[in-house]
Design an enzyme around this catalytic site. Sequence first.
Site, PDB file in Angstrom:
ATOM      1  N   LEU A  21      10.529 -80.620  67.711  1.00 20.00           N
ATOM      2  CA  LEU A  21       9.447 -79.688  68.041  1.00 20.00           C
ATOM      3  C   LEU A  21       9.760 -78.281  67.554  1.00 20.00           C
ATOM      4  O   LEU A  21       8.839 -77.508  67.272  1.00 20.00           O
ATOM      5  CB  LEU A  21       9.212 -79.671  69.557  1.00 20.00           C
ATOM      6  CG  LEU A  21       8.747 -80.980  70.194  1.00 20.00           C
ATOM      7  CD1 LEU A  21       8.698 -80.835  71.707  1.00 20.00           C
ATOM      8  CD2 LEU A  21       7.386 -81.393  69.649  1.00 20.00           C
ATOM      9  N   GLY A  22      11.026 -77.942  67.502  1.00 19.64           N
ATOM     10  CA  GLY A  22      11.395 -76.596  67.063  1.00 19.64           C
ATOM     11  C   GLY A  22      12.894 -76.471  66.870  1.00 19.64           C
ATOM     12  O   GLY A  22      13.677 -77.306  67.340  1.00 19.64           O
ATOM     13  N   THR A  29      14.786 -78.237  69.769  1.00 21.11           N
ATOM     14  CA  THR A  29      13.869 -78.725  70.789  1.00 21.11           C
ATOM     15  C   THR A  29      13.251 -80.016  70.273  1.00 21.11           C
ATOM     16  O   THR A  29      12.667 -80.036  69.187  1.00 21.11           O
ATOM     17  CB  THR A  29      12.771 -77.693  71.103  1.00 21.11           C
ATOM     18  OG1 THR A  29      13.387 -76.455  71.483  1.00 21.11           O
ATOM     19  CG2 THR A  29      11.888 -78.180  72.241  1.00 21.11           C
ATOM     20  N   LYS A  44      15.865 -79.886  75.258  1.00 19.33           N
ATOM     21  CA  LYS A  44      16.311 -78.624  74.663  1.00 19.33           C
ATOM     22  C   LYS A  44      17.823 -78.731  74.494  1.00 19.33           C
ATOM     23  O   LYS A  44      18.549 -78.959  75.467  1.00 19.33           O
ATOM     24  CB  LYS A  44      15.938 -77.452  75.563  1.00 19.33           C
ATOM     25  CG  LYS A  44      14.433 -77.300  75.760  1.00 19.33           C
ATOM     26  CD  LYS A  44      14.091 -76.034  76.516  1.00 19.33           C
ATOM     27  CE  LYS A  44      14.287 -74.799  75.659  1.00 19.33           C
ATOM     28  NZ  LYS A  44      13.770 -73.563  76.321  1.00 19.33           N
ATOM     29  N   ASP A 144      10.413 -63.040  78.263  1.00 15.03           N
ATOM     30  CA  ASP A 144       9.973 -63.379  76.902  1.00 15.03           C
ATOM     31  C   ASP A 144       8.571 -63.987  76.919  1.00 15.03           C
ATOM     32  O   ASP A 144       8.301 -64.998  76.264  1.00 15.03           O
ATOM     33  CB  ASP A 144      10.965 -64.343  76.243  1.00 15.03           C
ATOM     34  CG  ASP A 144      10.826 -64.361  74.722  1.00 15.03           C
ATOM     35  OD1 ASP A 144      10.276 -63.381  74.153  1.00 15.03           O
ATOM     36  OD2 ASP A 144      11.277 -65.340  74.097  1.00 15.03           O
TER      37      ASP A 144
END
Length: 270
Positions: A21-22, A29, A44, A144
């Site tokens: 995903l990232g 991720t 994660k 964030d």
Amino acid sequence: MTNTNFEPQILRDRYRIQRQLGRNASRRTLLAQDLHTQELVVLKILIFNSDFRWDDLKLFEREAETLKSLCHAAIPRYQDYFELNLPKCRGFVLVQTYIDATSLQDWIKQGRTFSELEVKQIAKALLNVLTYLHSRNPPAIHRDIKPSNILLTSDRTAHQVGNLYLVDFGSVQTTVKKTGTITIVGTYGYMPPEQFSGRAFEASDLYSLGATLIYLVTGTHPADLLQEDLQIQFEDVTHLSASFIQWLKQITHPNRLQRFSSAQLALQAL
């Protein structure tokens, strides 16, 4: 190790990797299927590679501990935490529930626009989440908040924008002194001035939320908008009511003491 490919592995004899995903620096991720429940989950992963810093582990462990203590419908649920010890990869894994929704950033990139009513609905939903986080003892400050960390479902109707979720607690701060926190985290354009000097307060999350809402009404990254005395200038490129413009200006005031003093008060003023 920076190019570690986890697909199609099964981690801990339980989590079958579906896709990435990232990724950034020492983090990955991944979307996975929990073979015990058959549900999709998010993994994660913090990898011990050349980009790894000990501060990363401190933040990663804090994220896991914070998620474990939270229980809110608009926040991913903690599922598991374990050490990763593969032949070519070592690190830690945080498992949380998967939310089938699109980030506000991606909605804007896809050309979606939001009415003032919808932006206010988004603001109210997130202020309710922040009220929950900031009312904890000690307060949980996200640090964030930005369009990519807010997910919105696609079930839009004439009267409802959809369901919203606040994700990525990788920068969360849970130990706050009167002088604020002392770690510099956040994202340029969405960070309030005090975060650049390593301090964050409940009002810092309010600023970041306000900057996110300005992005939604302008379609422009806040850092690309003009500033006057550190105040984001957005009113000339929007068609908002005077009262909502004033509310946005107050929540994004460069001086935290001039912002709303709490998410609850910001919600009442909206």
